[in-house]
Design a protein around this motif. Structure first.
Motif, PDB file in Angstrom:
ATOM      1  N   LEU A  58       0.884  -1.229   0.100  1.00  0.00           N
ATOM      2  CA  LEU A  58      -0.145  -0.056  -0.030  1.00  0.00           C
ATOM      3  C   LEU A  58       0.903   1.360  -0.056  1.00  0.00           C
ATOM      4  CD1 LEU A  58      -2.955  -1.002   2.556  1.00  0.00           C
ATOM      5  CD2 LEU A  58      -3.147  -0.877   0.063  1.00  0.00           C
ATOM      6  N   SER A  59       1.994   1.089   0.680  1.00  0.00           N
ATOM      7  CA  SER A  59       3.021   2.436   0.563  1.00  0.00           C
ATOM      8  C   SER A  59       3.725   2.737  -0.491  1.00  0.00           C
ATOM      9  CB  SER A  59       3.889   2.402   1.813  1.00  0.00           C
ATOM     10  OG  SER A  59       4.687   1.206   1.645  1.00  0.00           O
ATOM     11  N   THR A  60       3.821   1.580  -1.535  1.00  0.00           N
ATOM     12  CA  THR A  60       4.684   1.846  -2.789  1.00  0.00           C
ATOM     13  C   THR A  60       3.594   1.884  -4.061  1.00  0.00           C
ATOM     14  OG1 THR A  60       4.990  -0.639  -2.852  1.00  0.00           O
ATOM     15  CG2 THR A  60       6.639   0.704  -1.872  1.00  0.00           C
ATOM     16  N   VAL A  61       2.521   1.384  -3.907  1.00  0.00           N
ATOM     17  CA  VAL A  61       1.687   1.287  -5.211  1.00  0.00           C
ATOM     18  C   VAL A  61       1.448   2.666  -5.792  1.00  0.00           C
ATOM     19  CG1 VAL A  61      -0.658   0.787  -5.904  1.00  0.00           C
ATOM     20  CG2 VAL A  61       0.865  -0.916  -5.092  1.00  0.00           C
ATOM     21  N   PRO A  62       0.931   3.827  -4.658  1.00  0.00           N
ATOM     22  CA  PRO A  62       0.632   5.327  -5.153  1.00  0.00           C
ATOM     23  C   PRO A  62       1.565   5.555  -5.875  1.00  0.00           C
ATOM     24  CG  PRO A  62       0.055   4.779  -2.571  1.00  0.00           C
ATOM     25  CD  PRO A  62       0.881   3.573  -3.335  1.00  0.00           C
ATOM     26  N   LYS A  63       2.882   5.507  -5.760  1.00  0.00           N
ATOM     27  CA  LYS A  63       4.013   6.159  -6.713  1.00  0.00           C
ATOM     28  C   LYS A  63       3.673   5.765  -8.018  1.00  0.00           C
ATOM     29  CE  LYS A  63       8.748   6.417  -7.055  1.00  0.00           C
ATOM     30  NZ  LYS A  63      10.244   5.978  -6.540  1.00  0.00           N
ATOM     31  N   TYR A  64       3.282   4.369  -8.213  1.00  0.00           N
ATOM     32  CA  TYR A  64       3.350   3.923  -9.795  1.00  0.00           C
ATOM     33  C   TYR A  64       2.167   4.265 -10.183  1.00  0.00           C
ATOM     34  CZ  TYR A  64       7.535   1.530  -8.424  1.00  0.00           C
ATOM     35  OH  TYR A  64       8.923   1.209  -7.905  1.00  0.00           O
ATOM     36  N   PHE A  97       0.461   6.686 -14.280  1.00  0.00           N
ATOM     37  CA  PHE A  97      -0.691   5.861 -15.397  1.00  0.00           C
ATOM     38  C   PHE A  97      -2.131   6.944 -15.224  1.00  0.00           C
ATOM     39  CE2 PHE A  97       1.999   2.465 -14.729  1.00  0.00           C
ATOM     40  CZ  PHE A  97       2.665   2.437 -15.843  1.00  0.00           C
ATOM     41  N   PHE A  98      -2.310   7.410 -13.879  1.00  0.00           N
ATOM     42  CA  PHE A  98      -3.514   8.034 -13.456  1.00  0.00           C
ATOM     43  C   PHE A  98      -3.314   9.281 -13.084  1.00  0.00           C
ATOM     44  CE2 PHE A  98      -4.391   3.539 -12.833  1.00  0.00           C
ATOM     45  CZ  PHE A  98      -5.002   3.314 -13.891  1.00  0.00           C
ATOM     46  N   MET A  99      -4.259  10.287 -13.737  1.00  0.00           N
ATOM     47  CA  MET A  99      -3.948  11.893 -13.388  1.00  0.00           C
ATOM     48  C   MET A  99      -4.735  12.055 -12.152  1.00  0.00           C
ATOM     49  SD  MET A  99      -1.992  13.378 -15.416  1.00  0.00           S
ATOM     50  CE  MET A  99      -2.323  15.069 -14.951  1.00  0.00           C
ATOM     51  N   GLY A 100      -4.257  12.813 -11.008  1.00  0.00           N
ATOM     52  CA  GLY A 100      -4.634  13.079  -9.687  1.00  0.00           C
ATOM     53  C   GLY A 100      -4.665  11.869  -8.831  1.00  0.00           C
ATOM     54  N   SER A 101      -3.945  10.855  -9.130  1.00  0.00           N
ATOM     55  CA  SER A 101      -3.585   9.763  -7.978  1.00  0.00           C
ATOM     56  C   SER A 101      -2.581  10.207  -7.152  1.00  0.00           C
ATOM     57  CB  SER A 101      -3.341   8.539  -8.607  1.00  0.00           C
ATOM     58  OG  SER A 101      -2.005   8.490  -9.552  1.00  0.00           O
ATOM     59  N   GLN A 102      -1.916  11.434  -7.303  1.00  0.00           N
ATOM     60  CA  GLN A 102      -0.886  11.580  -6.340  1.00  0.00           C
ATOM     61  C   GLN A 102      -1.406  11.958  -4.904  1.00  0.00           C
ATOM     62  OE1 GLN A 102      -1.885  13.489  -8.981  1.00  0.00           O
ATOM     63  NE2 GLN A 102      -2.154  15.679  -8.306  1.00  0.00           N
ATOM     64  N   TYR A 103      -2.769  11.911  -4.805  1.00  0.00           N
ATOM     65  CA  TYR A 103      -3.091  12.343  -3.723  1.00  0.00           C
ATOM     66  C   TYR A 103      -3.094  10.987  -2.891  1.00  0.00           C
ATOM     67  CZ  TYR A 103      -5.173  16.305  -5.632  1.00  0.00           C
ATOM     68  OH  TYR A 103      -5.281  17.611  -6.395  1.00  0.00           O
ATOM     69  N   PHE A 104      -2.906   9.839  -3.411  1.00  0.00           N
ATOM     70  CA  PHE A 104      -2.976   8.854  -2.605  1.00  0.00           C
ATOM     71  C   PHE A 104      -1.603   8.363  -1.941  1.00  0.00           C
ATOM     72  CE2 PHE A 104      -6.300   7.519  -5.835  1.00  0.00           C
ATOM     73  CZ  PHE A 104      -7.255   7.120  -4.820  1.00  0.00           C
ATOM     74  N   THR A 105      -0.503   9.367  -2.364  1.00  0.00           N
ATOM     75  CA  THR A 105       0.929   9.222  -1.714  1.00  0.00           C
ATOM     76  C   THR A 105       0.639   9.388  -0.312  1.00  0.00           C
ATOM     77  OG1 THR A 105       1.167  11.592  -2.126  1.00  0.00           O
ATOM     78  CG2 THR A 105       2.094  10.027  -3.800  1.00  0.00           C
ATOM     79  N   ALA A 151       2.509   7.141   4.249  1.00  0.00           N
ATOM     80  CA  ALA A 151       2.839   7.291   5.657  1.00  0.00           C
ATOM     81  C   ALA A 151       2.679   5.894   6.495  1.00  0.00           C
ATOM     82  CB  ALA A 151       1.980   8.218   6.208  1.00  0.00           C
ATOM     83  N   LEU A 152       2.045   4.944   5.899  1.00  0.00           N
ATOM     84  CA  LEU A 152       1.954   3.705   6.339  1.00  0.00           C
ATOM     85  C   LEU A 152       3.334   3.000   6.612  1.00  0.00           C
ATOM     86  CD1 LEU A 152      -0.974   2.286   4.313  1.00  0.00           C
ATOM     87  CD2 LEU A 152      -1.076   2.879   6.872  1.00  0.00           C
ATOM     88  N   ARG A 153       4.459   3.426   5.924  1.00  0.00           N
ATOM     89  CA  ARG A 153       5.680   2.663   6.066  1.00  0.00           C
ATOM     90  C   ARG A 153       6.081   3.051   7.452  1.00  0.00           C
ATOM     91  NH1 ARG A 153       9.012   4.781   1.267  1.00  0.00           N
ATOM     92  NH2 ARG A 153       8.101   6.772   1.752  1.00  0.00           N
ATOM     93  N   LEU A 154       5.475   4.053   8.165  1.00  0.00           N
ATOM     94  CA  LEU A 154       6.054   4.576   9.664  1.00  0.00           C
ATOM     95  C   LEU A 154       5.450   3.380  10.479  1.00  0.00           C
ATOM     96  CD1 LEU A 154       4.748   8.097   9.814  1.00  0.00           C
ATOM     97  CD2 LEU A 154       7.095   7.411   9.555  1.00  0.00           C
ATOM     98  N   LEU A 155       4.781   2.451  10.059  1.00  0.00           N
ATOM     99  CA  LEU A 155       4.350   1.198  11.001  1.00  0.00           C
ATOM    100  C   LEU A 155       5.753   0.243  10.974  1.00  0.00           C
ATOM    101  CD1 LEU A 155       0.885   0.395   9.908  1.00  0.00           C
ATOM    102  CD2 LEU A 155       1.412   1.279  12.011  1.00  0.00           C
TER     103      LEU A 155
END
Length: 199
Positions: A11-17, A21-29, A33-37
């Protein structure tokens, strides 16, 4: 890969990719923050997860009581909001019953945005009562969960007694056990023998 930390990494790496491909998906970055777990594993804090499980179990055990309480608070909010609408009316900002119920919930939860306020003495008196009830609304769920947490701790104490069977030396896990779980020895036999000697 389907482990807890595997899913967190996914979940923490997929938003970057997805951003390629999709416009507006930068908000999923924000999911990065889940990497802090991972800090739990790095700092060896996983052993404290057991303590959080006790709290989760207490919340799970008291969910019916809390649901009934929240339902009761919702009914009180509707009744008091309707009453406030009848007292104040649209002239003082209480335009509808749902708007008045919104004000009641905001006041009951001690948030108090201040966008609407009662103007009449009777409305202010009702608002004072709602504020006082609000303190009880905060305290009751805390008390329910605390009582459940304390009762879970007490049952855990009865589970970990630390005795051993005099016959087979098996560890006795419950303080209220009468027989050994391994060999079936009567754990109260010594007490009965002592009572017979005294008689």
């Amino acid at each position: 890969i389907f482990s807890f930390f595997g899913i967190i990494d996914f979940l923490s790496t997929v938003p970057k990719y997805l951003a390629f491909f999709f416009m507006g998906s930068q908000y999923f970055t924000a999911f990065r923050a889940l990497r802090l777990l991972r800090v739990f594993r790095i700092l060896k804090l996983v052993r404290f997860v057991g303590e959080s499980n006790k709290l989760i179990n207490a919340l799970r055990a008291s969910r019916t009581k809390i649901s009934v309480f929240v339902f009761f608070v919702l009914i009180i909010s509707v009744l008091l909001g309707t009453l406030m609408y009848l007292i104040e009316g649209p002239d003082h900002g209480f335009n509808s019953i749902p708007h008045s119920v919104y004000w009641t919930i905001v006041t009951l939860t001690t948030v108090g945005y201040g966008d609407i306020s009662p103007q009449t003495p009777l409305g202010q008196f009702l608002a004072t009562l709602i504020m006082i009830i609000g303190y009880g609304v905060i305290a009751v769920p805390t008390g329910i969960v605390s009582a459940e947490y304390a009762s879970n701790l007490n049952t855990n104490k009865t589970m970990d007694e630390g005795r051993s069977c005099p016959n087979c030396s098996c560890e006795i896990k419950r303080s209220d056990a009468d027989y050994c779980r391994k060999c079936g020895y009567n754990l109260n036999q010594e007490d009965e023998d002592e009572n017979e000697k005294e008689a």
